[in-house]
Every structure is written in structure tokens, then in C-alpha cells.
Enzyme design. Sequence first.
Site, short mmCIF file in Angstrom:
data_model
loop_
_atom_site.label_atom_id
_atom_site.label_comp_id
_atom_site.label_asym_id
_atom_site.label_seq_id
_atom_site.Cartn_x
_atom_site.Cartn_y
_atom_site.Cartn_z
N TYR A 161 8.03 12.00 -2.36
CA TYR A 161 9.20 11.54 -1.60
C TYR A 161 10.31 11.17 -2.57
O TYR A 161 10.07 10.42 -3.52
CB TYR A 161 8.85 10.32 -0.75
CG TYR A 161 7.87 10.61 0.34
CD1 TYR A 161 8.31 11.02 1.60
CD2 TYR A 161 6.51 10.48 0.13
CE1 TYR A 161 7.40 11.29 2.61
CE2 TYR A 161 5.60 10.75 1.13
CZ TYR A 161 6.05 11.16 2.37
OH TYR A 161 5.15 11.43 3.36
N ILE A 208 -0.66 15.03 -2.90
CA ILE A 208 0.14 13.99 -2.27
C ILE A 208 1.59 14.44 -2.13
O ILE A 208 2.11 15.13 -3.01
CB ILE A 208 0.00 12.67 -3.09
CG1 ILE A 208 0.75 11.53 -2.44
CG2 ILE A 208 0.42 12.82 -4.52
CD1 ILE A 208 0.36 10.17 -3.03
N PHE A 245 -9.37 9.46 -3.31
CA PHE A 245 -8.26 8.55 -2.98
C PHE A 245 -7.76 8.83 -1.58
O PHE A 245 -8.11 9.85 -0.96
CB PHE A 245 -7.12 8.68 -4.00
CG PHE A 245 -6.21 9.86 -3.80
CD1 PHE A 245 -5.07 9.76 -2.99
CD2 PHE A 245 -6.49 11.08 -4.41
CE1 PHE A 245 -4.25 10.86 -2.80
CE2 PHE A 245 -5.67 12.18 -4.23
CZ PHE A 245 -4.55 12.07 -3.41
N LEU A 273 -3.03 5.50 -2.75
CA LEU A 273 -1.76 5.87 -3.38
C LEU A 273 -0.71 5.90 -2.28
O LEU A 273 -1.00 6.27 -1.13
CB LEU A 273 -1.86 7.27 -4.00
CG LEU A 273 -2.72 7.39 -5.27
CD1 LEU A 273 -2.76 8.84 -5.72
CD2 LEU A 273 -2.18 6.51 -6.39
N PHE A 287 -8.62 11.71 1.10
CA PHE A 287 -9.02 12.88 0.28
C PHE A 287 -10.33 12.53 -0.41
O PHE A 287 -10.34 12.18 -1.60
CB PHE A 287 -7.94 13.18 -0.77
CG PHE A 287 -6.65 13.69 -0.18
CD1 PHE A 287 -6.50 15.01 0.20
CD2 PHE A 287 -5.57 12.83 -0.03
CE1 PHE A 287 -5.30 15.48 0.73
CE2 PHE A 287 -4.37 13.29 0.50
CZ PHE A 287 -4.23 14.61 0.88
N GLU A 313 -4.09 8.69 0.73
CA GLU A 313 -2.64 8.51 0.67
C GLU A 313 -2.18 7.71 1.89
O GLU A 313 -2.54 8.05 3.03
CB GLU A 313 -1.93 9.87 0.69
CG GLU A 313 -0.42 9.68 0.65
CD GLU A 313 0.38 10.95 0.93
OE1 GLU A 313 1.62 10.88 0.83
OE2 GLU A 313 -0.22 11.99 1.26
N ILE A 314 -1.43 6.66 1.63
CA ILE A 314 -0.84 5.91 2.74
C ILE A 314 0.51 6.56 3.01
O ILE A 314 1.37 6.65 2.12
CB ILE A 314 -0.68 4.43 2.39
CG1 ILE A 314 -2.08 3.82 2.30
CG2 ILE A 314 0.19 3.71 3.42
CD1 ILE A 314 -2.11 2.38 1.95
N VAL A 315 0.66 7.05 4.22
CA VAL A 315 1.85 7.85 4.50
C VAL A 315 2.96 7.01 5.15
O VAL A 315 4.09 7.01 4.69
CB VAL A 315 1.45 9.04 5.41
CG1 VAL A 315 2.64 9.97 5.62
CG2 VAL A 315 0.29 9.80 4.81
N CYS A 317 3.74 3.02 6.91
CA CYS A 317 3.22 1.68 7.15
C CYS A 317 4.35 0.87 7.77
O CYS A 317 5.44 0.81 7.19
CB CYS A 317 2.78 1.09 5.80
SG CYS A 317 2.54 -0.68 5.84
#
Length: 762
Positions: free
Chosen positions: A572, A569, A500, A538, A495, A502-504, A506
Site C-alpha cells: 500500500y 502481501i 504469517f 504483518l 498464509f 496479513e491484517i488487511v 482494521c
Amino acid sequence: VSRMSGSAGIQQGSPAIGAAGSAPAAPGAGGTEGSGATVGSARIAVKKAQLRSSPRPKKLEKLGVYSSCKAEGACKCNSWKSQNPPPTPPRTDQQPNTFNLQDPCRSCSHTLGDHVTHLENVSEEEMNRLLGIALDVEYLNTCVHKEEDADTKQVYFSLFKLLRKCILQMGRPVVEAQESPPFEKPSIEQGVNNFVQYKFSHLPSKERQTIVELAKMFLNQINYWQLETPSQRRQRAPADDAAGYKVNYTRWLCYCNVPQFCDSLPRYETTQIFGRTLLRSVFTVMRKQLLEQARQEKDKLPPEKRTLILTHFPKFLSMLEEEVYSHSSPIWSEEFLAGSSGGPIPIHTGKTHLTFSGQKRKPSEPLPHEETKKLRIVGDIPMELINEVMATITDPASMLGPETSLLSAHSARDEAARLEERRGVIEFHVIGNSLNQKPNKRILMWLVGLQNVFSHQLPRMPKEYITRLVFDPKHKTLSLIKDGRVIGGICFRMFPSQSFTEIVFCAVTSNEQVKGYGTHLMNHLKEYHIKHDILNFLTYADEYAIGYFKKQGFSKDIKVPKAKYLGYIKDYEGATLMGCELNPSIPYTEFSVIIKKQKEIIKKLIERKQAQIRKVYPGLSCFKEGVRQIPIESIPGIRETGWKPVGKGKELKDPDQLYSTLKTILQHVKSHQNAWPFMEPVKKTEAPGYYQVIRFPMDLKTMSERLKSRYYTTRKLFMADMQRIFTNCREYNPPESEYYKCANLLEKFFYTKIKEAGLIEK
Ligand code: ACO
């Protein structure tokens, strides 16, 4: 053009450049390629030498025409040559020297002798200096007439006038400009030095030496590079900052180029006084021409240089190009040295222009200017010592090590992965699906592979959801490939407008976990983001992955303001939001190697220091002679051990020194990003009941006033007030509040600052 190999085809093509480049050599040289300033400067040097060894009357004759008339009756003649250059200048190299001191001045009727009476008692040395200037004036005069480019002509003319004035006033030439060199920091030389450290400091010393060679070669080329004239540049790159280029071009002519042949002008190296801006304006063209030159000189290269120039140099230039044009490259930061981790690799360019095949390009006359002294931070370890220590660290196992070496139990987590990447066993690629381009089969296969790895490793995530995001064109995945197959990856969404990413997802496939791949993946992702100017990650980490993310520098203390990510973001359930702030000066994939090397250096430095202080001094004899007490610091060797006079922090006895130290600390604290809640006294309206709970309020404004009125006569008073701010805040506010966090962070910062100032022990 002229400073490069004549036959090697390094030309900037158009005739005007030829004119700019070769005009200085104009007399007789006729603008031929490959002669330029080299021939020019050699010719003037010979002429100067001849003139210096000629008898004094001859010297006076020469200077007479440039000096004002001293004849009685207040002759107004400033000098025969005081007019601007005549339309057709005499050919200085052919012109017979027919002046005679008895000859009349061509401007006033007095003799030339009347023009040199002021030189009667002048030393030979000063005469020679003035004669040097006179020859430069004549030479510049020719240049003005030969030059076709208007901008260049104008600069030659200004320098011509300047030097002429110097003879008249017996002064020293100072180019009058609004700014004096250096014009940009860090300099090109420093930037390239930083680049070598940033990208190559992890290499074993022999390979590093090769890179240093390349860097030196490159810097040397810039110092003798012929810049294109502003009008040529306007034609070639109309969209660029033409005015800015012209300013730099003029500076370059005055400080670097013209002084190469007119040595009465102080000379500076292009790489030392210019920075990234100038490099950017020449890099692309220069790179192309250097590679072309290398190709053309291929057969002339000595065998030991072939690989260096034909293989390593092109790669070196491509890597450097990336850093030159990147918006976020750390090598151009002035703090680079402080923040960088590798050992410094000083690169000093030679004073001689060399071609690739090693021939000298320029007569190696001593340069008139002193080398600019590098700034040294007080208390810093001398560069020589570091280099010496670096040279002693030869144990390959303790450094990067040969690839066959067994990894020790102490090796960093990512070491094995890094070595595998170097050997080509694993690869990293940022890939994604695109709606605009025809899907590439291999990429699609990898995306499917990623979807599989994520689905297996994140069983709580719906498979469809994973598929949707992995194939969504807005998401990208850094994928880890081994034997052509995907074994891990990090799926992310950038973004840029919110600063920042976003790590979705891993994950690393089960049988490849805990081998360091996860760490190396994250390090690659960090470097990728630094390159793309995003410095915050994030992620919602699930319960089992919090440990992994913590080890990668993530924390629950989120630095990105909520407003930046709210609504962007995905939330979850049951997962913890974690963030990681990147430092653009850190080469993450090399970080552990660098730290290891630094530890090694520090260890060696400590060993050396210890060897020094394990010195036995003779016993003190003063007590036998009746002395009852001596100051501790007078005991021989005590200071060398690092002992400091005041045990617990230094109490500054000098009130002015204490005042200025406290003032600096307070200023630092006030400008800290977390200081905002404490800037002024808490307002009753904003914090109900505050003054019932807090009995001794304190804030930074009150502290500033107290400091101003010299209330803080000891460091303790000052520290007590500051501490009061933090304890009050924590007493009144709940731990999860923004204020509470600010107090903690600011407190930490404050203690670092007072330690730095030596007010408390480190
Ligand atoms: N909890 C605590 N520590 C862990 C965990 C964990 N679950 N997994 C790895 N670590 C530690 C390792 O022991 C190692 O520590 P060390 O350096 O002190 O020895 C360090 O983290 C990194 O180890 P690597 O070998 O570099 O990491 P690995 O290749 O094993 O990859 C990963 C880590 C991606 C978490 C992997 O274990 C995995 O795929 N796990 C299952 C999927 C998962 O949980 N993914 C994260 C979900 S959250 C999200 O995707 C946003």
C-alpha cells in the site's frame, strides 16, 4: 471398568477389557464388574495382615517354598516354586496351608527348613516384607492364568518372575525398563495445572477454587482409570500409533495399575509419570464415559455438587479437550510456568478414588512411594508465600472486580470490553464468505456490516476493493457484534505456508472508538492465531493508525524474513509495514488482568519484605572493644535488605568460576539467531575496505579462542571485546542494514545475559 463406579455404567464394554481390569481380582471375584482391584487389593491386604501376625515358623514355611535350598552338598534347587506357573495353579485363597518345615521340598529331597536357614537372623520387618512379596507373587500367578489378553498376561508374568526373584535374592523389586518414570514432561498433572492457570487464573478466588476442584476430580479419575488393552485400542483406533500405545500400556501396568493391588511394587500416579501422549489416547473415551457416569449418578449427587458436576464439569472437559489435542497449546510447554503470568494454583490429587457422589472407592492404605518432589528454581519465591499473598488480595476493585464496579482511571484499556463480553453485551466471531457452503443469512448481513464499517473508517480505500476482500473466501474477518450489529472488525488473510497472517483492514465504528474495543479485538485475533499455529502478523498501517498498532505490540522492525512475505502481501502506498510476533504462552485477552494481578502480588511481597526488614537491631558494640574495622556483611540485618558484597556487578575472583560463566554467556551469544554476521572474522573479499575503516576487528570465533587460552582474566576484558564487535559493526554498516540491526539485537541479548549472570548490576 473396575476402578470406576460399578453400577454407574463406566465400562469399556468388551469382555477383554473386563478381563484386563478384573483379572487382578480373579480369585473368587470371577471378573465381575465393579470389584476388580479394589476387592483384590483389600483381600490381599487382609491376607498380608493375617500372615504378618502369625507365628514365625508359619512365616518361614511360607517363605521356604520360594527360597533356594541351602542344604550341604551344593543342592542346585533354586526353590520349589522356581518353575514357571504350573498349568493349573492352585487356588491360593482356598488352598490349605499344609507346609511344614520338616516336609520335603517338592523339587529337591531336602526339607523346607533347609530352604530358610538364611532367614534365621532376619528381622521381623524384613520377614514381613518378604511375605508381602510372596503373597503378591501368588496373586500374580493367578492373574497370569486368568488373563485372556496376551499383552496383559505377558506383563503379569514378567512381574511375577520379578517378585519371585526378589524373594530369592532378598532384594527390592525394580522394574527393569529402558526408561524410568516420569516418561513424559510435563506430566498430565502439570499440564492440567497449567491449563487451570492459563484459562482461569483471572477468575476471582472463589470461582477459581471451583475450577481447581474440577481439575482435582479429573486427575483423580485418570489415576484410577482402566486403560484399554493394546488390542482393543487397535480395533477402536486402527490409525493410531499402536506400538507407542503398547509401550505406555505396559508402563502403566507395571508402575500404576498392578502396584495398586501388589503393594510390594513401587507405585506411581498415572498423572505424575505420564504426559500428553497418554492423555490423548484416553481423553475422548474418558470424557464420554465420565459425562455418562455423571448423568447416571445425577440423583445420588449431594446438592452442593450438582452444579459443579452437571454444569461446570462438561464445560471444563470441553475446554481441556481443546488444549489436549491442539498442536500449539502452551500448557504442554515445559517453560509454561516461567512464561505464564497467573499465580500458580497447585493441584494435588487425592490418594483415594472418589466417585462423583463422593464415596470412597479404594481403601486408603498409605502408599509405599514418596511423593515426587517438585523442582524449585533457586531464588524463586516459595509457592506457599505466593498462595498466602494471593489469598490476601481480596479487594475486588483491584482485581477483576464485580461487573458493577466503576472502572478506575488506572484500569487497562481493554477492561471495559472484556467485562462487556463476559456479560454478553458484545460478541466476537470469525466469519467469512464461502463458495462451498450455502451462505448463511446472518453471516452475510454481518459481512455487509463489516464492509460498511471499513468503508466509513478507511475513506481512502476504494469501496469496491473493500467489498472484494471482505467477501473473498480466502479472507476472514474477526467481527465485533453489539446488539446484533457489527461495530468493528479485523479482516485478515492467513498464509499458513509462510507462517504469517496479513491484517488487511482494521476498524471500529466512530462512536465506539477509544473504548477498548480495538485492543480487545486484536487480542482475540492473537489468540485465534495461536490456536491456528501462526505466530506472526504483518500489516500496512496507515499513518494515523501507527500509534494504535504500536500499542498492540506491532513494530516497524519486521521479524518475518522478507523472502517469506515478498509477493504474498499487498503493497500500500503511503502506509508503513508493521509486524507483531506472538508469544503462544500469553493468554492475550486476559493479559492485562494477569499483569495487574502480578503487580498486586509483587506489591504485597514488597510490603511483606519491608515489614521484615524494618527490624531494629541493637547497635554494634565491637568498636568500643577496640575493633577498628569489620566487614560490611557482618553488620546484623544488612544482607536481609538485599545488599550484595560487590557494588558494581560482581567480579568473580575464582578464575574457574569466571571462565565457566563467560563460557556459558559466549555459548548463548553464539547460538542467538542474530549472531550469524559475527561468527568469524570479516573476510576482506566480502567487505571491501573493512580493515581500513575498522582498526580493532573482533568476532565470536576469536573470542572463543581467547577464552580457551584463558585470556579473559577479568569480566572487563571479555565485555570490551564483545562491545568491540557491536561498535565495529555499527561503524562500518549503515543503520538500515541487516547487520546493524543484528548488532543492536545481539547487544541487547548480551547485556541481558551478563546481568542474569550477575556480572553487572541489574
Ligand atoms: N493513533 C494513536 N493512538 C490511537 C489511535 C490512533 N489513530 N487510535 C487508537 N489509539 C490508541 C487509543 O488511545 C488507545 O490507547 P491507550 O490504551 O493508551 O488509551 C489504544 O490505541 C487502543 O484504543 P482502543 O479503544 O482499544 O481502540 P479503538 O477501539 O479506538 O480502535 C482503531 C482503534 C481500530 C484504530 C480505531 O480507532 C479506528 O477504527 N480508526 C479508524 C480506522 C483506522 O485507522 N484503522 C487502521 C487502519 S490501518 C489498517 O487497517 C491495516
